[in-house]
Structure formats: structure tokens, C-alpha cells
Write an enzyme that holds these catalytic residues in place. Structure first.
Site: not given
Ligand code: AMP
Length: 125
Positions: A97, A110
């Protein structure tokens, strides 16, 4: 300055804190340039996040400004993680994203890696 609408890199973002070891993660893979760990709220049986260790806000920032060594390491690591998790035979999906309309929540670039079931349409309305 990063080439993105997300603003400058924020060192308090959650992935920066994971990289500094301030909060835990379920690590899948790590090398000099890359960390991969399980998503905390998985949206598929396998949902792994692969992140560069460098301070990149987004794909726009990473793709435009990261040195070739970091770009190459990231690309190799994504493939390596998928292979090591045994995902190549049944297949997997990569998704990044970028920015507001894509719903990017964490301002550290990511790549999502999804697998473990038929993943359905690429984009849901
Ligand atoms: P995005 O919406 O592409 O920015 O994705 C962010 C992702 O980070 C989401 O799928 C969340 O579930 C994940 N996320 C947020 N905090 C953590 C964390 N502490 N450990 C692992 N994943 C996380």
C-alpha cells in the site's frame, strides 16, 4: 526529502520501534538490510510483512531513493521468505500500500506477503 505525500520519516512509527527492538515481533527472516515478521492482524493463513531496515516512508520513497544494494537485498529477501515458507507451489500474493488511497497505515515501507488459501479477487470494492 522523501518523494511521497506521506511527509518526512517518523522515527516513532511502529515498524521503526520494532527495528529498534522496543516492541517485539514474530520474526521470520533478517539480514543486514531486511526484516520479515508475521503481521499482528493476519488477513490470510500466512501474512508476513517484509520491511527494509532503512528509513523509507513508502514504496515511492524506497524505489526512488534507496541504494541499489538495499533494493536488491529487499527483492531477494521477499523471494527467499516465500521460498523458505514453502509457498511457491501453491502460490502467494505480494501487496504494498502506497499513500492515502491505498490505505497505507504504517509510514515505513512494507511489503505484505499473503498465502495459505485461495486469495480471491485482487481488489475488493
Ligand atoms: P498498511 O495498511 O499497508 O500500512 O499495513 C500495516 C500493517 O501493519 C497491517 O496489516 C497491520 O496489521 C500491521 N501491523 C501493525 N502493527 C503491527 C505490529 N506491531 N506487528 C506486526 N504487524 C503490525
Amino acid at each position: 526529502m522523501p518523494v511521497t505525500g506521506l511527509g518526512p520519516y517518523d522515527d516513532t512509527n511502529i515498524f521503526a520501534r520494532i527495528l529498534r527492538g522496543e516492541i517485539p515481533c514474530r520474526k521470520v527472516y533478517e539480514d543486514a538490510h531486511v526484516l520479515a515478521f508475521h503481521d499482528i492482524a493476519p488477513q490470510a493463513p500466512v501474512h508476513v510483512l517484509v520491511i527494509p531496515k532503512g528509513r523509507y516512508v513508502s514504496w515511492a520513497d524506497f524505489s526512488a531513493t534507496a541504494p541499489d544494494a538495499e533494493l536488491g537485498a529487499f527483492c531477494r529477501a521477499v523471494g527467499h521468505v516465500a521460498r523458505e515458507l514453502g509457498l511457491e507451489s501453491d502460490g502467494y500474493r505480494l501487496l504494498a500500500n502506497m499513500g492515502t488511497q491505498a490505505g497505507q497505515e504504517v509510514p515505513h515501507f512494507h511489503m505484505h506477503l499473503f498465502a495459505g488459501k485461495p486469495l480471491g479477487p485482487m481488489i475488493s470494492a
